[in-house]
Structure formats: structure tokens, C-alpha cells
Design an enzyme around this catalytic site. Structure first.
Site, mmCIF file in Angstrom:
data_model
loop_
_atom_site.group_PDB
_atom_site.id
_atom_site.type_symbol
_atom_site.label_atom_id
_atom_site.label_comp_id
_atom_site.label_asym_id
_atom_site.label_seq_id
_atom_site.Cartn_x
_atom_site.Cartn_y
_atom_site.Cartn_z
ATOM 1 C CD GLU A 268 1.918 2.423 9.977
ATOM 2 O OE1 GLU A 268 1.620 2.149 8.804
ATOM 3 O OE2 GLU A 268 2.961 3.024 10.286
ATOM 4 C CD GLU B 251 9.928 6.966 3.495
ATOM 5 O OE1 GLU B 251 8.876 6.552 4.014
ATOM 6 O OE2 GLU B 251 10.916 6.217 3.278
ATOM 7 C CB THR C 135 1.693 9.787 4.747
ATOM 8 O OG1 THR C 135 3.072 9.799 5.055
ATOM 9 C CG2 THR C 135 0.963 8.773 5.595
#
Length: 735
Positions: A278, A601, A689
Site C-alpha cells: 500500500e 475498479e 494499480t
């Protein structure tokens, strides 16, 4: 607060109109003198409310370190050490003690002189050399008395004297008020530029709420209007993650404030363990993308630095310092990074759960960031440390390229047989594989080979179909490839349609890609798979009462399950909005999975699908999603947006948390989806991402792929004898 009030939170109702008619002049002439009176009343009110907030937060959701992209189960008590909560070290630009956006601000916004400058336009008010807020409090008692009556009426109407800071009715009213502007003028021609501006307004509203109430904090609770830290002094979690969004939106004032905080308050000398993955994708990725955009596109949110100043190197200097600290995570026996790392001691720390294993996705989704930093600095060790992880993972010889979701950092071997593209597995598959191939300008074919093998394995083992409407479902194999398939899709999986489309064309449009001699049946089938999966993910939104997807959706399958190798099935061309539509039977949302965390997403894939296919349908779906976010996640009194607890309740219960990726990803992807195609063209950049853009580049003389795949059969099984020979040859070569 921006007195433009772009979301119409303060207007649009008959009650306000009546109050305006009777008190506009008094408010306009005296609002500037009443700040202290209002704040005193609010302080007493907030003290009472805080008792309720503390009691509710004790009984409700905790404020633990939320890791929302790849590990939605980080609330597990076993992760309390990795997830431990990270006092404000930064200065709020709304004053020494912050500013809670009180009634006076709302009044000044409603009745300010339309021909004059708003109180907050280019600079926050406390940066000015003089301010109307510094005037004496009392001048005319009669005027003040009239104004106090007016303020009381407004406060009562806004619900400031209620026992709940964010009642369902207040939030519903906030959502409706926000949407008054968003709905805009009805026209047969869609103005996508106008819609993009609405997304920008949503970002500004979210950001200003954070600035007022939690500046410098890593976590923001928009309903209770407070922040929490993940480590002492803060990590810049929200600020750094949103840097490139502000640059893309040309928000110079907001960016200057962020840079000021970074210069004076941000340090990574923290004696605390943080999640390796993260921290890499959000903090390191955020710093590197800010460096890329600010140096490549200086007209985006331009900064004026003195000649010879080192200020322009701020992002890269912070990134290099952070990366050096993260490298300690890679000091395992195998080279697979530990789940956590102490930023001060630079020592890796095994996971406190899962028998010490790291998440496969987390270990294999660090490469884009480290490779780009190597390219910027010329330091090859970042590249080599991250690249070695790919070799260790691949040397396990996973069948059909489908790897389990856990890997031991010390041994470099997999733990268990759970195969999924949801949490802990997602960003390895066809994301960082295909994106590494594209990042280095297609000069590392090993990653293309791994991507194609993994995608073929997905089609063979994980693609099934729902009943009775034939939606394409990307399921899970929790007990291994030989055991039964689970019809479960995390919302996280919805990154896959866009990534498949990216792999098909390499970032070109379909029309451009079809001109290539390599275009054929395989590419057509993969693009069709991307379209069908995109529709499945869109259905996750359409099937709920709020129009927002649940965290996890299950599907009703055929008995026995129909798998893709048996023949692809087609879903309905359109999804009817009627409540009794047959297609709704295919979707199953369990109560424990019904929350929505503002995840990006699906809009991420819509962005890719729009850019690559040019089909306007994906933009329209995105606009409907944005409508739903505004309608159902807006917090009363302009305090931003919150994740919600149940997508099938209207108004939905809130979770009192604004995830950093709401700013870094979700709103960014909406902004790009509604914007022109020449902003961050997909054939020139890759997005990590966390939606942080990096440029593509050539390998050059310094960099290379330092490993080769072991020989294997068509199922991915390594030929043992040949593998031994290859290993010996590798050893000889390195010597």
C-alpha cells in the site's frame, strides 16, 4: 470554502427562498462580524455531538488502517499490528485551529455580491494580508440581533440542533441538492466537458472538506469531521495520493497547499511498520506520478519556483527517500518482500497472519514504481530488487499461470491453493504483467508471455456463466484448480475488463490495432471477453437500489457450471431497469457484502473500454455511476462524500470514511473518462494499480530483464531435468 457552491447545497428549496427574502440585506451587511458568535454556539453544539460520535464509533466501525484495494479483510483482528492506526503535524490553511465550515460561510455563499470576488477564489482567506474576518465583532447591535435570528432559523433548517450530525434525511437532502446542478440543462447533445467539470467540482468539495476538518491526517471521517493518523505525525496518505489528480485538474491553489505541507511536515523517518504494498502504490506511486506530470506537462497546475531552487525536485527527493526505506522489505531469504516494513529501521516484517506469508498480488505489484524510479535516478538496485520477485514467483511453475494468493517471503514458495483475481490476487494477473511489458516499450517479452499464459488460464479455469441470463462471471477456485468453482466476484475484479482490452491493443484504439498484421481471432475473442465482463460489472451497479455496486457479488450458476471452453455464452444486449427484469435473478448480494467503499475498479475499466473501443456506451454508464455516487454518498453540509454500509437501502447507512482512492482513483478515472483522449494517451503511459500515471520508456544501456523463465510444458509445469540444466547455466553465466 468555495462560495461558488457548485453543488447547490445551500439553495434550491422554498425554505431558503423565504428566508432569503426577509434577511438578505441584514446577512450581507453583517455576516462578516458574527464569526466568533457562531463558532461559540457551534463549539457547544459540537461538544455534545462529540460525545455521541465517540459512543457510536466505539460501538461501530473502528478507524483501523484501511487497505481498500487488495485486502478488504484487513479488519481482521489478526492484522492489528499491520493495520495499527497511523496528531496532525500540518497546518490547516483554514486557520490555526482549523475551520469547520460553519453557518457564516453558508450565509456568505448564499448572499454574497455576485459581482465581487468570492471569499476563497485563488487563495485561502488566511493567506491574505487583510481579511474581513479580522474586523471588530460588534458595530450595530440592531443589525447583529436581526442576523442572530436569521442564523438561528438557518441553523434549525439545516438540522444543526438535531441529535444526529448526518441523519438519513439530511444526507438524502444533500444528495438531491448536489444533483440539482449535476442534472444540468436537458439537451439531446451530451456536453462531456461540462460533465468533466462536475467531477472536478466533486473533487474540490471532497478536498475542501478534508482541508477544513482533517488537514494533514491520513484518514478522514467526513460525517464526524475529524481525522486519524496511521503513524505519529502522518504519512501524507490522502495528500500524496491525490497530488496527480490535482495536477490533471489544474488545481494550482490546492496543489500549492499540499506542497507546503509536504515541505514543512512530511518525513518518512517513522519508527513504525507500514504495509509494503500500500505504501508503494499510494505514496511512492503518488510522488513519482506527480514528478512525471509536473516535469512533462508544466502547464498543468503550474508552480513558480525561484531560479535554481530545489523545490522542483521535491517529489523525486521524497520518493527516493521513501523507496530506500521500503527496500528493507525485500531483505528476505528469497527476495520476496515481507508484508510490512519499519520505515525508520528499514527492516522487513512478516505478516502477522497467514502463517507469515505475503499476499502474492502485493509482492508482485511493486515493479512499475521501482522500475520507473530506477530509470529516473539511474540506480539499478530498485529495478533488480523488484524484478527478482517475478522470477521467484514464476519459478514455482504454477499450472496455467494461475498462482495462489499467498507466498512465503522466506521460502519463495506458495501457501495454499486458493486461486482468485479478487483480494490478494488481483494486480498480479494481467495487470502488472502486461503493464511491465508496456512500460518498457515492449522490450521485455517475458512479461507478455506470462500475461498470455495467465489469461489463457483464466479463460480455461475461472470463466463461467450465470443462470438464466448468461452473464460472464470470473469466479474463484478456493481449493485449487481441480476443485469446484465459486461464483463470487469481488468488486476488485472489475479492473480486469479494461486491462484485458489494454493487453489486446497495447493502448491503441481498436481501429488502429486492427491495421496490424498480428490482429486475428485471438484478439477478437479477448476483446469480446472484455466487453462481456464489463457488462457483468455494470450489472453489479444496475441491480442495486442505490445504483452502486456491493463490495462482493455472488452469481447463480448453471448446474453443473458452464465453463468458457465449452463455448462462450452471450448476455442480454441491454439491462432493463424494471424491478422484475429476468437478468436480476443472476445477481446475489449477501448482507455482509452490501457495503460500498467508493472503489474505482469499474470506472477504471470503463475508462479503458471507452478509450480503446470508442463506444459511447461506456461513458454513459460512467455518468450514471457518478450520479449514484453523488446522490447516495454525499454528506450533509458540504462535508464531502462517504463510503456507505448498504447499497440496497435508500438512504444508505454511512461508514463515515472517505478513502484516499476516492480522490486518487475513482474521481480521476471519471475525470479522464469524460475528458479528451489526448490527455494521458494509453499508448504512451501506464497507470499503476492506484491510478498513478508513469511514462513508457526504452530499456537503454543500464537496464535489462535479468532473468529467464524455466522451460515448461503447455500447462506451465516446469521440465525438471531441463530446469536443472538451465539453473546451472544461469549460475555459470552469473559467475
Amino acid at each position: 470554502m468555495n462560495t461558488r457552491d457548485p453543488f447547490n447545497l445551500r439553495g434550491g428549496t422554498s425554505a431558503v427562498t423565504v428566508l432569503q427574502a426577509g434577511a438578505a440585506r441584514a446577512a450581507l451587511s453583517a455576516a462578516q462580524y458574527t464569526q466568533k458568535v457562531v463558532e461559540s454556539g457551534q463549539q457547544a453544539l459540537e461538544s455534545g455531538r462529540q460525545v455521541l460520535v465517540d459512543a457510536t464509533s466505539t460501538a461501530g466501525d473502528g478507524m483501523s488502517f484501511s487497505v481498500p484495494r487488495n485486502a478488504p479483510n484487513f479488519d481482521n483482528p489478526q492484522r492489528r499490528f499491520e493495520d495499527s492506526a497511523w496528531g496532525s503535524s500540518g497546518r490547516s490553511r483554514f486557520g490555526e485551529h482549523g475551520h469547520n465550515g460553519g453557518v457564516t460561510d453558508r450565509i456568505s455563499g448564499m448572499f454574497a455580491d455576485k459581482n465581487g470576488l468570492p471569499m476563497y477564489k485563488d487563495k485561502p482567506y488566511n493567506y491574505a494580508t487583510s481579511s474581513r474576518r479580522k474586523m471588530p465583532l460588534f458595530r450595530r447591535k440592531r443589525t447583529l440581533g436581526a442576523l442572530l435570528v436569521f442564523i438561528t432559523a438557518i441553523a434549525y433548517w439545516l438540522g444543526l440542533f438535531s441529535s444526529s450530525q448526518d441523519s438519513p434525511d439530511a444526507r438524502a437532502q444533500a444528495g438531491r441538492g448536489l444533483w440539482n446542478l449535476f442534472s444540468g440543462k436537458k439537451s439531446s447533445v451530451v456536453d462531456w466537458e461540462e460533465r468533466r467539470e462536475r467531477v472536478k467540482d466533486a473533487f474540490k468539495l471532497s478536498w475542501s472538506a478534508y482541508e477544513r476538518n482533517a488537514w494533514g491526517y491520513d484518514e478522514f471521517s467526513p460525517i464526524s469531521r475529524r481525522g486519524n493518523q496511521m503513524v505519529d505525525g502522518g504519512m501524507g496518505w490522502i495528500i500524496v495520493d491525490a497530488l496527480d489528480t490535482m495536477i490533471l485538474m489544474n488545481l494550482t491553489t490546492e496543489l500549492k497547499h499540499a506542497r507546503e505541507w509536504m515541505t514543512t511536515s512530511l518525513t518518512y523517518e517513522k519508527n513504525h511498520d507500514v504495509n509494503t504494498f500500500e505504501t508503494t502504490i499510494r505514496m511512492l506511486g503518488g510522488l513519482l506520478s506527480a514528478h512525471y506530470l509536473s516535469t512533462t506537462f508544466p502547464n498543468m497546475a503550474p508552480m513558480d519556483f525561484p531560479e535554481g531552487s530545489s523545490a522542483e525536485d521535491l517529489y523525486l527527493e521524497k520518493a527516493s527517500d521513501l523507496a530506500d526505506r521500503l527496500l528493507g522489505a525485500y531483505e528476505s531469504t528469497s527476495g520476496v518482500p515481507y508484508a510490512s516494513v519499519n520505515l525508520k529501521t528499514m527492516q522487513g516484517i512478516p505478516s502477522h497472519a497467514d502463517a507469515g506469508a505475503s499476499s502474492t498480488a502485493e509482492a508482485t505489484s511493486l515493479q512499475l514504481e521501482m522500475k520507473y524510479l530506477s530509470k529516473l535516478t539511474g540506480e539499478t538496485h530498485y529495478w533488480e530488487k523488484a524484478e527478482n520477485v517475478m522470477k521467484v514467483v514464476d519459478d514455482n511453475g504454477a499450472k496455467d499461470g494461475l498462482v495462489p494468493i499467498f507466498i512465503y517471503a522466506d521460502k519463495g514458495t506458495f501457501r495454499g491453493e486458493n486461486i482468485r483475481l479478487g483480494s490478494r490476487g488481483d494486480s498480479y494477473y494481467v495487470e502488472y504483467l502486461i503493464k511491465q511489458y508496456l512500460q518498457t516499450s515492449k522490450q521485455e517479452p517475458v512479461y507478455l508471455e506470462m500475461w498470455e499464459q495467465a489469461l489463457a488460464g483464466i479463460r480455461k479455469h475461472l470463466i463461467t456463466y450465470s443462470s438464466p441470463s448468461n452473464f460472464t462471471v470470473l469466479g474463484e477456485r478456493p481449493s485449487g484448480l481441480e476443485k469446484e468453482i465459486s461464483p463470487k466476484m469481488d468488486h476488485l475484479v472489475c479492473f480486469i475488463p479494461g486491462t484485458i482490452a489494454l493487453g489486446v491493443t497495447g493502448g491503441l484504439t481498436v481501429d488502429e490495432a486492427k491495421k496490424s498484421s498480428s490482429w486475428g481471432k485471438k484478439q477478437e475473442e479477448e476483446l469480446e471477453l472484455a466487453k462481456e465482463l464489463m457488462k457483468t460489472c455494470w450489472g453489479m451497479y444496475k441491480v442495486t437500489a442505490t445504483g452502486l455496486a456491493a463490495e462482493i457479488t455472488h452469481f447463480q450458476l448453471y448446474e453443473p457450471p458452464r465453463m468458457m471452453p465449452e463455448g462462450a455464452l452471450k448476455s442480454p444486449q441491454t439491462l432493463s431497469s424494471t424491478e422484475d427484469a429476468e437478468w436480476r435473478q443472476d445477481y446475489i448480494i449477501k448482507p455482509a457484502d452490501a457495503h460500498n467503499l467508493q472503489r474505482p475498479e469499474t470506472v477504471e475499466s470503463l475508462f479503458y473500454m471507452w478509450r480503446i473501443t470508442g463506444d459511447d456506451t461506456y461513458r454513459q454508464w460512467g455518468w450514471e455511476m457518478f450520479e449514484s455516487f453523488v446522490m447516495h454518498t454525499a454528506v450533509a453540509e458540504g462535508s464531502g462524500f462517504s463510503s456507505i454500509g448498504d447499497v440496497n437501502k435508500i438512504p444508505p447507512p454511512t461508514r463515515d470514511n472517505m478513502e484516499s482512492f476516492w480522490l486518487a482513483e475513482t474521481l480521476k478515472y471519471f475525470y479522464l473518462l469524460f475528458g479528451p483522449n489526448d490527455v494521458l494517451p494509453l499508448d504512451q503511459i501506464v497507470l499503476n494499480t492506484e491510478a498513478h500515471p508513469f511514462p513508457r520508456f526504452e530499456l537503454g544501456k543500464l537496464f535489462k530483464t535479468g532473468w529467464k523463465r524455466k522451460p515448461r510444458d503447455s500447462s506451465g509445469n516446469i521440465f525438471q531435468a531441463r530446469a536443472v540444466d538451465a539453473a546451472a547455466q544461469d549460475s555459470k553465466t552469473s559467475t
